[in-house]
Design a protein around this motif. Sequence first.
Motif, mmCIF file in Angstrom:
data_model
loop_
_atom_site.group_PDB
_atom_site.id
_atom_site.type_symbol
_atom_site.label_atom_id
_atom_site.label_comp_id
_atom_site.label_asym_id
_atom_site.label_seq_id
_atom_site.Cartn_x
_atom_site.Cartn_y
_atom_site.Cartn_z
ATOM 1 N N ALA A 1 8.892 3.477 3.722
ATOM 2 C CA ALA A 1 7.926 3.582 2.995
ATOM 3 C C ALA A 1 7.657 4.905 2.429
ATOM 4 C CB ALA A 1 6.500 3.231 3.972
ATOM 5 N N GLU B 1 5.583 3.749 -1.160
ATOM 6 C CA GLU B 1 4.858 2.830 -1.368
ATOM 7 C C GLU B 1 4.146 2.348 0.110
ATOM 8 O OE1 GLU B 1 4.313 0.604 -3.646
ATOM 9 O OE2 GLU B 1 5.916 0.470 -4.812
ATOM 10 N N ALA B 2 3.065 1.760 -0.053
ATOM 11 C CA ALA B 2 2.308 1.412 1.170
ATOM 12 C C ALA B 2 3.234 0.523 2.255
ATOM 13 C CB ALA B 2 1.211 0.666 1.141
ATOM 14 N N LYS B 3 3.026 0.896 3.649
ATOM 15 C CA LYS B 3 3.938 0.039 4.608
ATOM 16 C C LYS B 3 3.796 -1.487 4.266
ATOM 17 C CE LYS B 3 3.467 2.980 8.548
ATOM 18 N NZ LYS B 3 3.359 2.957 9.883
ATOM 19 N N GLY B 4 2.476 -1.936 4.022
ATOM 20 C CA GLY B 4 2.221 -3.222 3.795
ATOM 21 C C GLY B 4 3.123 -3.719 2.518
ATOM 22 N N ARG B 5 3.080 -3.033 1.630
ATOM 23 C CA ARG B 5 3.976 -3.488 0.268
ATOM 24 C C ARG B 5 5.397 -3.402 0.659
ATOM 25 N NH1 ARG B 5 3.968 -5.483 -4.720
ATOM 26 N NH2 ARG B 5 2.019 -4.739 -5.411
#
Lengths: 1212, 91
Positions: B60, B65-69
């Motif tokens: 990430a 990017e966001a970890k969730g993404r």
Amino acid sequence: MHLYNLSLQAPTAVTHSVVGNFSGARQQELIVSHGTRLELLRVDGQTGKISVVLATDVFGSIRSLASFRLTGGTKDFAIVGSDSGRIVILEYDPKTNSFLKLHQETFGKSGARRIVPGQYLATDPKGRAVMISAMEKSKLVYILNRDAAANLTISSPLEAHKNSAIIHDIVGLDVGFENPMFAALEVDYSESDQDPSGEAFMNAAKMLTFYELDLGLNHVVRKWSEPTDSRANLLVQVPGGQLGSTEKFDGPSGVLVCCEDHIIYRHMDAPQHRVPIPRRSHPMEDKDRGIIITSAVMHKMKGAFFFLLQSEEGDLFKVTIDHEDEQVKSLKIKYFDTVPVAASLCILKLGFLFVASEFGNHYLYQFQKLGDDDSEREISSTDFPSLGMENPSSPLPHINFRPRPLDNLALAEEIESLDPILDAKVLNLLPNSDTPQIFAACGRGARSTFRTLRHGLEVEETVSSELPGIPNAVWTTKLKEDDTYDSYIILSFINGTLVLSIGETIEEVQDTGFLSSAPTLAVQQIGADALLQVHPHGIRHVLADRKVNEWKVPPGRTIVCATTNKRQVVAALSTAELVYFELDSDGQLNEYQDRKAMGSTVLALSIGEVPEGRLRTPYLAVGCEDQTVRIISLDPESTLETISLQALTAPPSAICIADMLDASIDRNLPTMFVNIGLQNGVLLRTVLDPVNGQLTDTRTRFLGSRHVRLVRVTVQRNAAMLALSSRSWLNYTHQHMLHFTPLIFENLDYAWSFSAELCPEGLIGISGNTLRIFQIAKLGNKLKQTTMPLTYTPRKFITHPQNRLFYMIESDHRVHSEEAVSTKIQEMQRNGQRVDHAMLDLPPSVFGRTKAPAGTWASCIRILDPIEAKTVHVLHLDNNEAAFSIAITPFISQGSEHYLVVGTAKDTFIAPRSCTSGYLRTYRFTDEGRGLELLHKTETDDVPMALLAFQGKLVAGIGKSLRLYEMGKKKLLRKVEAKTPLAIVALETQGSRIIVGDMQESIHYAVYKPLENRLLIFADDVSPRWTTALTMVDYNTVAAGDKFGNFFVNRLAESASNAVDDDPSGAGILHEKGQLMGAPHKTKMMCHYHVGDIITSLHKVALVAGGREILVYTGLHGTIGILIPLVSKDDVDFITTLEQHMRTEQGSLVGRDHLSWRGYFTPVKAVVDGDLCETFARLPAQKQASIAGELDRTVGEVLKKLEQLRVSTSGF
Amino acid sequence: MSSRAEGELRYTANTQLEHLHARYTGTGHADITKYDWLTHQHRDTLSSIPGHPTLLSYLAIADGEAKGRVKFELAERMLQPCGPPPPKEDD
């Protein structure tokens, strides 16, 4: 070579958090997972302060965390999914302050595998069942229940597998008391694996599947499965079920399916509702980029519920559902507030929102309102045709909102987190410090920070005021025994005493009954309502009516020191006699008939507090000039008889008997410690045996260069001790263990407890002629941080050999540089588009930066002053270049003038790694290093990932090539080149040897032979390793970390090393036959250890003045740890045996086998886990004794050895 | 006779093997195609990264990017990590 690993700072990144009543009291707590560590946090409802109640290493990797409560229960339990192949149910036991493992059920192999469950957890809201799932195929359901004795039971697992299904998320449905149901988001890949045309792949549908656990039949059935949006990523539970008494529905039940750009409400046989996720109306926004929800939380209140969903940009949206019984009327969404992007969100009933940030500090917000009646636009599913589902495959129109500062939330508390540490240096730069500081480049994106970490407790100063003279001691006292706060401050000067009263202001008072014409030796509130002053010529007993009873010293003698408690007074006379007084039942102070002759001048005295329910403390400690400490009885049977004697190495300067709790000695009762401060700055800590008065278990510690003064104080309602030397130290109990930590504060000459209405838990101290009132707020935090903001994600930083400045490179992927933004805005304005400048001015540190397509970079070079913690100069890079490496090189050809070389690359893509061109930017220092002037740019064919000064030249790792550059007029001149397998990421040098860390292929040894201008790689590793950081331990040995969280040490054989060095031209190496398709020599692995965090920097330094050199590492998730080389064979034997015993005694909390955890990828070798060994102190006394017995030592010796290993090398 | 017994043996051994393969997804065998092997490898890796929290953070940070993404895109890529399968020869 044997190493001992210890963490100084556990990882601070939070991966999961859950809320619940874990202690069973009417109070909500949080359990957070730090990946390899579990913490229980408690929030103070009044102040919003968060305190850590319990923190334990689990020696495994936590992948999921959930909480549940059995129906009708009052206590929540935690379920942990990890890489152990086991499901574990934990209970928090407030009595012992520990997690108890209630159940541990094995279902598969260990490791984070594709089809072994552990990745996801979902619980039934009524606490009847739990589902644990893998990334693919496997889902297991366990039934939770109570047995006849009301103990929690767990069933054998029921399978809900679906072959060749990728699982995106699972959630428990709220169905009230009907059969428990779970929803899963799955994609089947079996058809697309068989279809060469790719059509099946295009048509692969994401299915929302409901699994029902039939409690009657005891099996799981696939109840319902329907395709949903193909870009769905997250499921959120919607309340449902009926309230027993009113038959009113809590909610409609079902799930929210969070998809890219949309939220869909789904339930079996119910119409769908779809709303778009609002988008920021930012001029730079990429309209084609979708937005996903990355974390969500649902909150139920009386008769209502709402959701907070957070987008990947950090915006919180409030989602509500209008329903009539089980019928959903509309789904509504509106912008709520913007907070940092969270790894996990929790809402507490006290009205707090806990945001566990995915990177950087964590926050606790207080709800001010729920965004019910504001002007923010609310979007409803009824605004769209067919509730937004007219054409499910096409997107709904974009709806914009304007992000704004916090409105519904207010910040209550911030928890510092180092996560991620990307680079660090360990140096002693601060003035007046004898130990090095850790400088760390932390954070990601616009929330990045540069932090200076100092070992010590943070002190908050409330008041500081100048005094007319220099006092030599200070006390505070209450007037009556049951007063809450102190009333007087007493200052003793060389020739007098000053009494100040504490009220609204602090002012001098006269008629206190204290003698003001002489210095004071001790002050005590004695009996119920009397005061006591000891001065050189007598003892004044000031009664409540200001009547003074004075005991006068016989003529020709003086009192040299005294010690007091609520009922006893001991004074030492200049003739080396002890006088003992005790309070009788009438409140009269009576002298004991005999005086005790000590035979040597008394330098220090101490008695402990009167134990509760007793009349006196039975022991007196006396320190004499003949370098002894004697314990003398105060028991009526044997008053003033010497019980024991301890010889010292120097005359004592202070003694302090303190009763403090230390669970490693006694977990229930405080232990009586006799602390002896010596005139040479050493502190001895011994344990006083309460039965026979013997001194045992002596530990020493060097405090500073001045003689030691000791003061008993109260910190956070617990007994503590201040030790003052050239540094001030606090000895205190935290989480039942005794700690000894320096204070980061000015040197104190004397100190005392201070309690007033404004500062109930304070301390008062004098330094020179300044009076300071201060408090210590956070006891758990042993590293004080000073923070400075940065612009982009820091990548690397270096020190300058001549000045005290740091040079740092920062770069962010998917971010427009300032230059690109202004160009785009100008272009938009030229085209006549309206530009919303207010949106551009939003601070990026709060709102982040707008996401740009891949290959877009923003980057800068920063010069910063680490001592002042401020930026000196920032140089933004243009041309879509991003900086990846930095070095300062003295080029010999330029008269050894230092130049800064920064390796950058243009239009870089990460996977697969590519760039249009790399550059080596060469800068000349101006203004004594405070400015930079670009000399030239040298083009390279790949990304320069590592640079290093080498013998007055520059070595650069540019992709696969290791090159040597010389300074030129227009550019750097390439001299010679060598190749490694993939890409060079780290470089180190000693002599003419260069150590090369490859991205995938471990460590290579290269040598430069100037005679023939040859750069040759002569040794490498047999196993591939994804190097992240390395440092040379000695000429032949390298310590390094890899991407999977391993630490390892490689060593080159002495003979090979000599052979290479003895070859003047390098021809021998050049023509030697390669081994195993690599270099002719191979290194040998000496040590191997799985740290559990990715090592981002490694340093070989000494952390204490005059201490041994050790290895210090920083980890991505905020770990700071040390590796101590064990010097003797005895130590190695002892500590490895202890580790073996601890492995069997202290199983991992998540059920991971410790040996296989530390040997995750390669068996652990020659490294002992100190964190595990130190849990020895927390074992029950019986187990401690049996382990110590096996080691042929006493428990005290084992504990002392462990402490000595930690203290002598790190000072922590 | 002997060939028949062998055939039976092979038949039973195969069913056992098939059963094991169905049970332990991702296990290879002697006749695995390059495509299948590669797809298994990629799926293993893609599912392993979110399973190790530090690796997910590492990616990430690198990608911005966001970890969730990152986790979502990795899971999406598991569907077909190596493109469509090669056409079958007997078709």
